[in-house]
Design a protein around this motif. Structure first.
Motif, PDB file in Angstrom:
ATOM      1  N   GLY A   1      18.238 -34.076  37.000  1.00 14.50           N
ATOM      2  CA  GLY A   1      19.318 -34.640  36.138  1.00 14.50           C
ATOM      3  C   GLY A   1      18.702 -35.906  35.616  1.00 14.50           C
ATOM      4  O   GLY A   1      18.876 -36.197  34.307  1.00 14.50           O
ATOM      5  N   GLU A   2      17.958 -36.670  36.447  1.00 16.26           N
ATOM      6  CA  GLU A   2      17.467 -38.031  35.892  1.00 16.26           C
ATOM      7  C   GLU A   2      16.650 -37.696  34.751  1.00 16.26           C
ATOM      8  O   GLU A   2      16.216 -38.742  34.037  1.00 16.26           O
ATOM      9  CB  GLU A   2      17.149 -39.036  36.950  1.00 16.26           C
ATOM     10  N   GLN A   3      15.840 -36.761  34.725  1.00 12.50           N
ATOM     11  CA  GLN A   3      15.086 -36.431  33.503  1.00 12.50           C
ATOM     12  C   GLN A   3      15.753 -36.066  32.336  1.00 12.50           C
ATOM     13  O   GLN A   3      15.034 -36.132  31.098  1.00 12.50           O
ATOM     14  CB  GLN A   3      14.168 -35.286  34.019  1.00 12.50           C
ATOM     15  N   SER A   4      16.881 -35.943  32.216  1.00 10.33           N
ATOM     16  CA  SER A   4      17.765 -35.928  31.150  1.00 10.33           C
ATOM     17  C   SER A   4      17.680 -37.179  30.347  1.00 10.33           C
ATOM     18  O   SER A   4      17.871 -38.485  30.683  1.00 10.33           O
ATOM     19  CB  SER A   4      19.219 -35.601  31.490  1.00 10.33           C
ATOM     20  N   PRO A   5      17.418 -36.942  28.885  1.00  8.15           N
ATOM     21  CA  PRO A   5      17.338 -38.187  28.120  1.00  8.15           C
ATOM     22  C   PRO A   5      18.402 -39.187  28.155  1.00  8.15           C
ATOM     23  O   PRO A   5      19.746 -38.941  28.109  1.00  8.15           O
ATOM     24  CB  PRO A   5      17.258 -37.713  26.701  1.00  8.15           C
TER      25      PRO A   5
ATOM     26  N   ASP B   1      14.630 -20.596  37.083  1.00  6.06           N
ATOM     27  CA  ASP B   1      14.728 -20.185  35.773  1.00  6.06           C
ATOM     28  C   ASP B   1      14.270 -21.294  34.937  1.00  6.06           C
ATOM     29  O   ASP B   1      15.029 -21.978  34.126  1.00  6.06           O
ATOM     30  CB  ASP B   1      15.878 -19.538  35.277  1.00  6.06           C
ATOM     31  N   THR B   2      13.018 -21.728  34.988  1.00  2.91           N
ATOM     32  CA  THR B   2      12.367 -23.193  34.472  1.00  2.91           C
ATOM     33  C   THR B   2      12.744 -23.324  33.077  1.00  2.91           C
ATOM     34  O   THR B   2      13.147 -24.425  32.542  1.00  2.91           O
ATOM     35  CB  THR B   2      11.039 -23.017  34.776  1.00  2.91           C
ATOM     36  N   VAL B   3      12.791 -22.241  32.219  1.00  6.29           N
ATOM     37  CA  VAL B   3      12.846 -22.509  30.802  1.00  6.29           C
ATOM     38  C   VAL B   3      14.229 -21.865  30.322  1.00  6.29           C
ATOM     39  O   VAL B   3      14.632 -21.698  29.053  1.00  6.29           O
ATOM     40  CB  VAL B   3      11.712 -22.034  30.024  1.00  6.29           C
TER      41      VAL B   3
ATOM     42  N   CYS C   1      18.672 -22.929  37.911  1.00  2.00           N
ATOM     43  CA  CYS C   1      18.741 -22.346  36.618  1.00  2.00           C
ATOM     44  C   CYS C   1      18.801 -23.443  35.480  1.00  2.00           C
ATOM     45  O   CYS C   1      19.825 -24.444  35.705  1.00  2.00           O
ATOM     46  CB  CYS C   1      19.718 -21.312  36.795  1.00  2.00           C
ATOM     47  N   HIS C   2      18.080 -23.601  34.263  1.00  2.00           N
ATOM     48  CA  HIS C   2      18.205 -24.266  33.171  1.00  2.00           C
ATOM     49  C   HIS C   2      19.021 -23.681  32.173  1.00  2.00           C
ATOM     50  O   HIS C   2      19.278 -22.362  32.123  1.00  2.00           O
ATOM     51  CB  HIS C   2      16.840 -24.715  32.887  1.00  2.00           C
ATOM     52  N   ASN C   3      19.621 -24.530  31.335  1.00  2.00           N
ATOM     53  CA  ASN C   3      20.598 -24.094  30.362  1.00  2.00           C
ATOM     54  C   ASN C   3      20.368 -24.082  28.818  1.00  2.00           C
ATOM     55  O   ASN C   3      21.252 -23.914  28.132  1.00  2.00           O
ATOM     56  CB  ASN C   3      21.905 -25.190  30.526  1.00  2.00           C
ATOM     57  N   ASP C   4      19.282 -23.510  28.845  1.00  2.00           N
ATOM     58  CA  ASP C   4      18.796 -23.397  27.321  1.00  2.00           C
ATOM     59  C   ASP C   4      19.635 -22.327  26.526  1.00  2.00           C
ATOM     60  O   ASP C   4      19.973 -22.653  25.070  1.00  2.00           O
ATOM     61  CB  ASP C   4      17.098 -23.250  27.342  1.00  2.00           C
TER      62      ASP C   4
ATOM     63  N   GLY D   1      20.326 -32.629  32.742  1.00  2.00           N
ATOM     64  CA  GLY D   1      19.089 -32.528  33.230  1.00  2.00           C
ATOM     65  C   GLY D   1      18.317 -32.129  32.104  1.00  2.00           C
ATOM     66  O   GLY D   1      18.588 -32.460  30.612  1.00  2.00           O
ATOM     67  N   GLU D   2      17.023 -31.853  32.218  1.00  2.00           N
ATOM     68  CA  GLU D   2      16.113 -31.655  31.144  1.00  2.00           C
ATOM     69  C   GLU D   2      16.444 -30.674  30.091  1.00  2.00           C
ATOM     70  O   GLU D   2      17.415 -29.906  30.253  1.00  2.00           O
ATOM     71  CB  GLU D   2      14.804 -30.882  31.767  1.00  2.00           C
ATOM     72  N   ARG D   3      16.092 -31.154  28.705  1.00  2.00           N
ATOM     73  CA  ARG D   3      16.654 -30.325  27.628  1.00  2.00           C
ATOM     74  C   ARG D   3      18.183 -29.918  27.686  1.00  2.00           C
ATOM     75  O   ARG D   3      18.913 -30.898  27.747  1.00  2.00           O
ATOM     76  CB  ARG D   3      15.843 -29.067  27.545  1.00  2.00           C
ATOM     77  N   ALA D   4      18.626 -28.664  27.786  1.00  2.00           N
ATOM     78  CA  ALA D   4      19.882 -28.415  27.695  1.00  2.00           C
ATOM     79  C   ALA D   4      20.647 -28.629  29.091  1.00  2.00           C
ATOM     80  O   ALA D   4      21.825 -28.267  29.258  1.00  2.00           O
ATOM     81  CB  ALA D   4      20.287 -27.215  27.350  1.00  2.00           C
ATOM     82  N   GLY D   5      19.763 -29.014  30.105  1.00  2.00           N
ATOM     83  CA  GLY D   5      20.481 -29.341  31.361  1.00  2.00           C
ATOM     84  C   GLY D   5      20.424 -28.341  32.226  1.00  2.00           C
ATOM     85  O   GLY D   5      19.468 -27.131  32.068  1.00  2.00           O
ATOM     86  N   ASN D   6      20.808 -28.512  33.617  1.00  2.00           N
ATOM     87  CA  ASN D   6      20.866 -27.570  34.940  1.00  2.00           C
ATOM     88  C   ASN D   6      22.485 -26.953  34.931  1.00  2.00           C
ATOM     89  O   ASN D   6      23.139 -27.484  34.331  1.00  2.00           O
ATOM     90  CB  ASN D   6      20.526 -28.391  36.032  1.00  2.00           C
ATOM     91  N   ALA D   7      22.218 -25.993  35.883  1.00  2.00           N
ATOM     92  CA  ALA D   7      23.641 -25.640  35.963  1.00  2.00           C
ATOM     93  C   ALA D   7      24.357 -26.702  36.681  1.00  2.00           C
ATOM     94  O   ALA D   7      24.247 -27.459  37.460  1.00  2.00           O
ATOM     95  CB  ALA D   7      23.447 -24.694  37.235  1.00  2.00           C
ATOM     96  N   ALA D   8      25.759 -26.718  36.172  1.00  2.00           N
ATOM     97  CA  ALA D   8      26.481 -27.699  36.724  1.00  2.00           C
ATOM     98  C   ALA D   8      27.605 -27.443  38.092  1.00  2.00           C
ATOM     99  O   ALA D   8      27.845 -26.250  38.097  1.00  2.00           O
ATOM    100  CB  ALA D   8      27.806 -27.855  35.592  1.00  2.00           C
ATOM    101  N   LEU D   9      27.174 -28.388  38.878  1.00  2.00           N
ATOM    102  CA  LEU D   9      27.521 -28.231  40.304  1.00  2.00           C
ATOM    103  C   LEU D   9      29.065 -28.160  40.202  1.00  2.00           C
ATOM    104  O   LEU D   9      29.409 -26.948  40.967  1.00  2.00           O
ATOM    105  CB  LEU D   9      27.418 -29.526  40.877  1.00  2.00           C
TER     106      LEU D   9
END
Ligand code: KIV
Ligand code: ZN
Length: 511
Positions: free
Chosen positions: A15-19, A170-172, A203-206, A233-241
């Motif tokens: 999450g902290e890697q999110s811009p 699902d990294t990408v 899972c990432h959310n691209d 999270g990174e790019r479009a983020g991660n699965a929301a808790l």
């Protein structure tokens, strides 16, 4: 007893890697405490080898929390694993989380390794980590684009080497729910020693499918979900808790599993994160967005009045959203102040609460409503004795549509208030009033940070509404968020910038 799905929160790492979501040490600790209150099973606190700062913050979080497991991330190399263990070992329940890419594209182009070499590396890394602890997680990075039979081999190898959790990321953000379900089922059916480990997904959310993929994987047998608060999270983020948990809670018929989450803490957790990173929760955000329970159409309103269940599948109360906002004023008792302190993420003993209680009463005598920012400032100043280095003393702003460009005159007070205070004044032009105000403040403080974010929200309604301003600034590798509320947007902006610059000074001193 139904089966348990473990909630692994990676807000403080992925999450902290999110811009724009970087947090300082204090902020990470406050967020970690909130995650513990929320009831997550594992907090991924950071990537200790990444920098000295990351190492220190993982260790500080490991020290600050109680029974919750604390994971540190590391690549599958000895020096990373050693550093990770150094950071997490002070936790009551430490976990080493080591990862290695397994997809053809990552193995060839990123690692320059053959699949056989990757198997050897995974085995060695997990064995090395398992010498420190039995709580070892192995992640097959880019698993969703890996060959399924190779993934079976990697998973078997990691489990034989001592991993007790295997994560399938699902990294990408590429996979589709039905496909991810099949992949997890394939692993459950074909990994010979799968009963010796928990299968996890990340899972990432691209493609906007992170939550759907996570839920599909849980139905196929995954029993750990890696998620972040509000899906940052990174790019479009991660699965929301909050989405994964509320989907499981609302549709128990589809997901007959337990989690340790106290759903009443979901909204407070998202609000805490939003306050810390200075990003408002988006209006349409599922579960926690300002509009998530707002019924605008007449037909819906009519239905909800007759029976809430006509248009509501869950209640705002169930996620801790209604009647939860504690407003502090001069009639607030010590119980309300204690609750507010907890909501803000601080933990104070009785003596400290006594000091704060008196300070809040004093302020409430002068000010009708005491805002969260006021309480926080009093905690830092009166309890922790960390006085702001400078304060806004006065300001005047000119804005026009003619020849004269907008300009501002600012007065800041430095040092101890009163006789020893050093009062400095400056005036600057700007593109607009707020720009002129910020330039004046920078010139008085002698720092020109990069303004990463500036947001204004109406806290109340009408043209006399309170404006809530949040700014995020960065300078010299340090970032800070500042917030303020005022009926005057320009003054709120000035106060928020002064707040951010003071926080940045403190963060630099801590560093
Ligand atoms: O997205 C990813 O693959 C990760 C791993 C390091 C778990 O974040
Ligand atoms: Zn990730």
């Amino acid at each position: 007893m139904s089966e348990r799905v473990y909630i692994f929160d990676t807000t403080l790492r992925d999450g902290e890697q999110s811009p724009g979501a970087t947090m300082n040490l204090d902020e990470k600790i406050r967020m970690a405490r909130q995650l513990e209150t929320l009831g997550v099973d594992i907090i991924e606190a950071g990537f200790p080898i990444a920098s000295q700062g990351d190492f220190e913050s993982v260790r500080a979080i490991a020290n600050a929390v109680g029974d919750v497991q604390v994971a540190g991330l590391c690549r599958s190399v000895v020096k990373d694993i050693d550093r990770c263990w150094e950071a997490v070992k002070v936790a009551k329940n430490p976990r080493i989380h080591t990862f290695l890419a397994t997809s053809p594209i990552h193995m060839e182009h990123k690692l320059g390794k053959t699949p056989e070499q990757v198997l050897v590396m995974a085995d060695a890394a997990v064995r090395h980590a398992a010498q420190y602890t039995t709580n070892v997680e192995f992640s097959a990075e880019d698993a969703s684009r890996s060959d399924w039979d190779f993934l079976v081999k990697v998973t078997e190898t990691a489990i034989s080497a001592g991993a007790t959790t295997i994560n399938i990321p699902d990294t990408v953000g590429y996979t589709q729910p039905h496909e991810f379900h099949e992949l997890i089922k394939y692993l459950m059916d074909n990994v010979s020693n799968v009963d010796k480990a928990v299968i996890s997904v990340h899972c990432h959310n691209d493609l906007g499918l992170a939550v759907a993929n996570t839920l599909a994987a849980i139905r196929a047998g995954a029993r750990q979900a890696e998620v972040t608060v509000s899906g940052i999270g990174e790019r479009a983020g991660n699965a929301a808790l909050e989405e994964v948990v509320m989907a499981m809670n609302t549709r128990k018929d589809q997901y007959p599993y337990e989690t340790g989450i106290n759903t009443h803490e979901l909204f407070p957790s998202c609000r805490r994160l939003s306050q810390i990173i200075g990003q408002p929760i988006p209006p349409y955000k599922a579960i926690v967005g300002p509009n998530a329970f707002a019924h605008e159409s007449g037909v819906h309103q009519d239905g909800v009045i007759k029976n809430r269940l006509t248009y509501e599948i869950m209640t705002p109360e169930s996620i801790g959203r209604a009647g939860n906002e504690i407003v502090i004023g001069k009639h607030s008792g010590s119980h309300a102040i204690r609750k507010k302190v907890e909501q803000l993420g601080y933990s104070l003993d009785d003596a400290q609460l006594g000091v704060l209680f008196n300070a809040v009463k004093e302020l409430a005598d002068k000010k009708e409503q005491v805002f969260d920012e006021d309480v926080e400032a009093l905690i830092l100043e009166k309890v922790f004795r960390r006085r702001d280095k400078f304060r806004l003393a006065d300001m005047s702003v000119f804005s026009g549509a003619g020849e004269v460009p907008p300009h501002a005159a600012m007065v800041l007070e430095f040092g101890e208030p009163g006789v020893d205070a050093d009062v400095r004044t400056v005036s600057e032009f700007g593109e607009g009033c707020v720009d002129a105000v910020f330039k004046s403040i920078y010139s008085l403080v002698g720092v020109t940070p990069r303004l990463v974010r500036y947001s204004v929200n109406a806290v109340t309604e009408g043209s006399d509404a309170l404006a809530g301003v949040a700014v995020r600034i960065e300078h010299d590798g340090v970032s800070a968020v500042g917030r303020a509320n005022d009926a005057d947007v320009v003054k709120a902006s000035a106060l928020a910038m002064v707040n951010a610059l003071n926080r940045m000074e403190k963060a630099k001193e801590e560093r």
